[in-house]
Design an enzyme around this catalytic site. Structure first.
Site, PDB file in Angstrom:
ATOM      1  CG  ASP A 125       6.139   3.361   6.074  1.00  0.00           C
ATOM      2  OD1 ASP A 125       6.878   3.020   5.060  1.00  0.00           O
ATOM      3  OD2 ASP A 125       5.204   2.518   6.773  1.00  0.00           O
ATOM      4  CG  ASP A 201       2.080   6.565   3.723  1.00  0.00           C
ATOM      5  OD1 ASP A 201       1.588   7.335   4.261  1.00  0.00           O
ATOM      6  OD2 ASP A 201       1.895   5.517   4.099  1.00  0.00           O
ATOM      7  CG  HIS A 250       4.452   2.166   1.153  1.00  0.00           C
ATOM      8  ND1 HIS A 250       4.605   1.812   2.242  1.00  0.00           N
ATOM      9  CD2 HIS A 250       3.753   3.331   1.312  1.00  0.00           C
ATOM     10  CE1 HIS A 250       4.230   2.550   3.194  1.00  0.00           C
ATOM     11  NE2 HIS A 250       3.410   3.313   2.351  1.00  0.00           N
ATOM     12  CG  ASP A 252       9.510   0.871  -0.512  1.00  0.00           C
ATOM     13  OD1 ASP A 252       8.481   0.252  -0.491  1.00  0.00           O
ATOM     14  OD2 ASP A 252      10.056   1.302   0.536  1.00  0.00           O
ATOM     15  CB  CYS A 353       9.913  -0.720   5.018  1.00  0.00           C
ATOM     16  SG  CYS A 353       9.188  -0.747   3.261  1.00  0.00           S
TER      17      CYS A 353
END
Length: 368
Positions: A125, A201, A250, A252, A353
């Site tokens: 992150d 991020d 995010h 992913d 992550c």
């Protein structure tokens, strides 16, 4: 701006320890986060605007708000981390740990204060490795403002070896950054964030050599994308996907780059017919529906299933309960390595992550 690390010229090696250009070259060294001393402190403006009191009440039976995580959660997550690290080391990867930090501390700036931090579970992150650069990102979360402290000792070591440690301008995180009316028809942005200053991020971006794939979200604004593009310069191009996630945050859980010419896509979070042109000649691998995870509270989408980690162009670490994904990966010619990791999920992170690539074999290339 460069972090002020005093390094003698004689200590700088010719070749940096840090070198990573994409998501699939052979992984040689990686940082793995830790849930130790985690503190549960929702209350950032983004949390207040994205989650209702009803949402928070669903969490309350499991995690007390603005309290340290229960030891039982931390211990289970540490065992999941241990299983993951064992796999990485058995596969020949050097694993690095971060320093232990106490997140149960109030802190403040002249503009705001917070009851405490979060944890060191998810280095992806906070940082982005591009070549021999480690870029510290300007996150929009007030509670995570000082989370980078746990990495300073490692950064000094990597800087001595020749890595460039770079920090984006530290944001003020004033109230004007957050848009409480983002759902209104006349809102200047469809996200919680305005563009008053750059914030992003690192987990909203994945690396594909000279091409970086990213998205706008409730933690990444256009000003942040623009800063990153200016910083990287003409050698790199950032391509944005359009997120269909109702609460995008995010990339992913939306896509994973598995190998040159192969991208795994969650078709519910983005339109596979509208991917960036660089994927025109790639194999678009549609991820099977995820097996719902069992750990509670459920702080993430079940699409954490595709939050995987490539060890090279074939080996991929996958949550062991994701049988449909494991089967699909085998059929596509990959070598899935199952790992029991769901107990890490209350700390809001999967395999991608929880890690930060430090070194992968390979050189900077263009794959478009």
């Amino acid at each position: 701006m460069q972090l002020g690390l005093a390094i003698a010229e004689t200590d700088v090696r010719q070749h940096s320890t840090v070198s990573s250009h994409n998501e699939w070259d052979t992984l040689e060294e990686v940082i793995v986060g830790t849930p130790k001393n985690a503190f549960f402190s929702p209350g950032d403006p983004t949390d207040n605007y994205l989650y209702s009191q009803k949402d928070l009440q669903k969490i309350e039976p499991f995690l007390k708000l603005k309290q340290p995580y229960p030891e039982e959660y931390i211990n289970r997550a540490l065992k999941a981390r241990e299983r993951f690290v064992h796999i990485l080391e058995a596969e020949g990867v050097k694993v690095r740990d971060i320093e232990e930090v106490n997140y149960n501390q109030k802190f403040a700036t002249p503009l705001w204060d917070t009851e405490g931090g979060f944890c060191g579970a998810n280095p992806r992150d906070l940082f982005m490795v591009i070549g021999n650069q480690i870029i510290e990102t300007p996150m929009c979360s007030r509670s995570r403002f000082f989370e980078t402290r746990a990495y300073r000792k490692l950064w000094k070591e990597y800087a001595i070896s020749g890595a460039h440690i770079v920090a984006a301008p530290r944001p003020l995180l004033s109230d004007n950054l957050y848009n409480p009316n983002y759902t209104a028809p006349d809102s200047p942005t469809p996200y919680v964030l305005t563009n008053i200053e750059p914030v992003f991020d690192a987990a909203d971006f994945i690396r594909c050599g000279r091409d970086i794939i990213g998205q706008l979200s409730h933690v990444t604004n256009q000003a942040g994308v623009d800063w990153l593009q200016r910083h990287l310069g003409e050698d790199y191009t950032i391509h944005l996907i359009q997120s269909l996630d109702p609460k995008p945050m995010h990339i992913d859980t939306t896509m994973a780059l598995l190998a040159p010419g192969k991208v795994l896509v969650n078709p519910t979070f983005t339109d596979v017919n509208k991917l960036p042109k660089i994927f025109k000649n790639w194999d678009i691998l549609i991820a099977p529906n995820p097996v719902p995870f069992k750990t509670r509270p459920q702080l993430m989408s079940n699409w954490i299933s595709i939050n995987t980690l490539m060890l090279d162009e074939k080996r991929i670490v996958v949550e062991k309960r994701q049988a449909p994904l494991i089967k699909a990966l085998k059929n596509w010619g990959f070598q899935p390595i199952p790992c029991d990791f769901e107990d890490y999920y209350p700390f809001i992170g999967g395999f991608h992550c929880a890690t930060l690539d430090v070194r992968r074999a390979g050189t900077l290339q263009s794959y478009s």
